[in-house]
Design a protein around this motif. Structure first.
Motif, mmCIF file in Angstrom:
data_model
loop_
_atom_site.group_PDB
_atom_site.id
_atom_site.type_symbol
_atom_site.label_atom_id
_atom_site.label_comp_id
_atom_site.label_asym_id
_atom_site.label_seq_id
_atom_site.Cartn_x
_atom_site.Cartn_y
_atom_site.Cartn_z
ATOM 1 N N ALA A 1 11.009 -3.288 -0.643
ATOM 2 C CA ALA A 1 10.743 -3.288 0.674
ATOM 3 C C ALA A 1 8.948 -2.967 0.425
ATOM 4 N N GLY A 2 9.031 -3.024 1.881
ATOM 5 C CA GLY A 2 7.355 -2.720 1.904
ATOM 6 C C GLY A 2 6.131 -2.959 2.241
ATOM 7 N N ILE B 1 7.984 2.052 -7.562
ATOM 8 C CA ILE B 1 8.497 2.079 -8.935
ATOM 9 C C ILE B 1 9.850 2.186 -9.562
ATOM 10 N N LEU B 2 11.210 2.464 -9.977
ATOM 11 C CA LEU B 2 11.493 2.700 -10.001
ATOM 12 C C LEU B 2 13.303 1.650 -10.187
ATOM 13 N N ILE C 1 11.809 -1.474 -5.678
ATOM 14 C CA ILE C 1 10.233 -1.693 -5.217
ATOM 15 C C ILE C 1 9.483 -0.881 -3.914
ATOM 16 N N LEU C 2 8.819 0.008 -3.740
ATOM 17 C CA LEU C 2 8.678 0.158 -2.501
ATOM 18 C C LEU C 2 6.915 -0.509 -2.601
ATOM 19 N N ALA D 1 0.265 -5.479 -10.232
ATOM 20 C CA ALA D 1 1.399 -4.686 -10.470
ATOM 21 C C ALA D 1 2.420 -4.993 -10.330
ATOM 22 N N LEU D 2 2.576 -5.335 -8.719
ATOM 23 C CA LEU D 2 4.261 -5.851 -8.549
ATOM 24 C C LEU D 2 4.814 -7.573 -9.146
ATOM 25 N N GLU D 3 4.379 -7.785 -9.363
ATOM 26 C CA GLU D 3 4.015 -9.361 -10.445
ATOM 27 C C GLU D 3 4.183 -8.333 -11.953
#
Length: 355
Positions: A73-74, A48-49, A107-108, A147-149
């Motif tokens: 992606a990913g 995450i960048l 985000i990967l 975490a992505l949420e």
């Protein structure tokens, strides 16, 4: 003389994918910096960048309409081509080869599955958003979904709420071939469909758009519903291992994403994509489930009215419309999950109603 922080930045941004797969984490003082053209970057978490142009030192509350774009992606670990595209994009921004005029979160998604070269470890990550991860607390993917949420909500919390200011492009590749090699899926939120999104998809050389008609648990649905983003899921070809992708095949989506980040308009002369709307789904109810289509049938393959497509005990699915097309046929899913979508073409009425 180059400092250790500068060398670390060069390694991280120059090969974001390799850095992520290796599991190396920057030291606390090396997790942010400035690269070409004054772009500020911050490493937030594994895969995450965040990157922001120099001019973005203004809070969203100022009323300025600054675009915020989440590019992911990913989410399925074996869908490698868009992961490689995003890593290359980060490198080009860092080196000043790609313009950035908006806020960007890269985000990967399922990093552990990427390392294992598989789709997921326990559960399909792209079915665990909008809180569904709480129903499978022991799943390897559940913490990553949460975490992505969190990453998305934090990113968009600082974004302008003006129309068209929030975007999420979630890039995938398909398990099987498709009548339309590159297509998009738009989540259902009840809001009017965006002409800007369709025009962007045209710029990305997307041939067809699939419209969901019910709420889902995908990442793009979460960002559309919970964050107010104009969101789409892109299917950009077939699954292949890292290093075996011909990235020139995805030049359209790569170009369109770079245009979006640079604030460049696309080609208004090209036709908008064809549109298909979901009218039903085939659900696997038990291990006795049979999907009565060939194992290699392509996405968007059409079937005539009356064709029996699936059976599972007393359950039957037969085509009810003059023509229905099947998308994402997959008999190997777990019982209770979708084993295929059925769509009909709705191009004329959809494009006529764009806002």
């Amino acid at each position: 003389m180059t400092s250790s922080a500068e060398r670390g930045m060069s390694a991280l941004l120059g090969d974001f994918l390799g850095h992520t797969l290796a599991g190396t984490r920057p030291a606390a003082g090396d997790a942010q910096g400035v690269c070409a053209n004054g772009v500020h970057w911050t490493w937030l978490d594994e895969g995450i960048l965040q990157l922001e142009p120099e001019a973005v030192a203004v809070p969203a509350s100022s009323g300025r309409c600054l675009r915020s774009v989440l590019a992911s992606a990913g989410v399925h670990g074996d869908e490698t081509a868009p992961i490689e595209l995003l890593s290359r994009l980060v490198r080009d921004i860092a080196e000043g080869q790609a313009a950035l005029t908006c806020r960007l979160l890269v985000i990967l998604g399922n990093v552990d599955a990427m390392r294992a070269a598989c789709r997921y470890l326990d559960d399909d990550l792209n079915r665990l958003f909008s809180g569904r991860h709480a129903h499978v607390p022991n799943s390897h993917e559940a913490p990553r979904a949460a975490a992505l949420e969190h990453a998305a909500t934090q990113f968009f919390a600082d974004a302008s709420s003006a129309p068209g200011a929030r975007w999420h492009i979630d890039m995938h590749t398909a398990i099987r071939a498709s009548v339309f090699e590159q297509f998009a899926l738009l989540p259902h939120t009840g809001a009017p469909l965006s002409r800007a999104m369709f025009e962007w998809l045209r710029d990305a050389s997307i041939a067809a758009v699939l419209l969901h008609t019910t709420k889902g648990n995908t990442y793009s649905h979460f960002t559309a519903q919970a964050c107010g983003a104009e969101a789409c899921t892109l299917e950009l070809g077939k699954v292949r291992p890292f290093g075996q992708n011909d990235l020139t095949r995805f030049a359209g989506s790569d170009k369109a994403l770079r245009h979006l980040l640079a604030g460049v308009e696309g080609d208004a002369a090209a036709p908008l994509p064809r549109v298909f709307t979901v009218i039903d789904q085939i659900t696997k109810q038990s291990d006795a489930f049979e999907l009565l289509v060939a194992a290699d049938v392509a996405n968007f393959t059409p079937y005539e009215q009356g064709t029996l497509l699936a059976r599972d005990g007393d359950y039957r699915y037969a085509v009810r419309h003059p023509e229905e097309r099947i998308v994402f046929p997959n008999p190997t899913v777990k019982p209770g999950l979708r084993a295929g979508l059925l769509v009909v073409e709705t191009t004329r009425e959809t494009l006529a109603g764009l806002a």
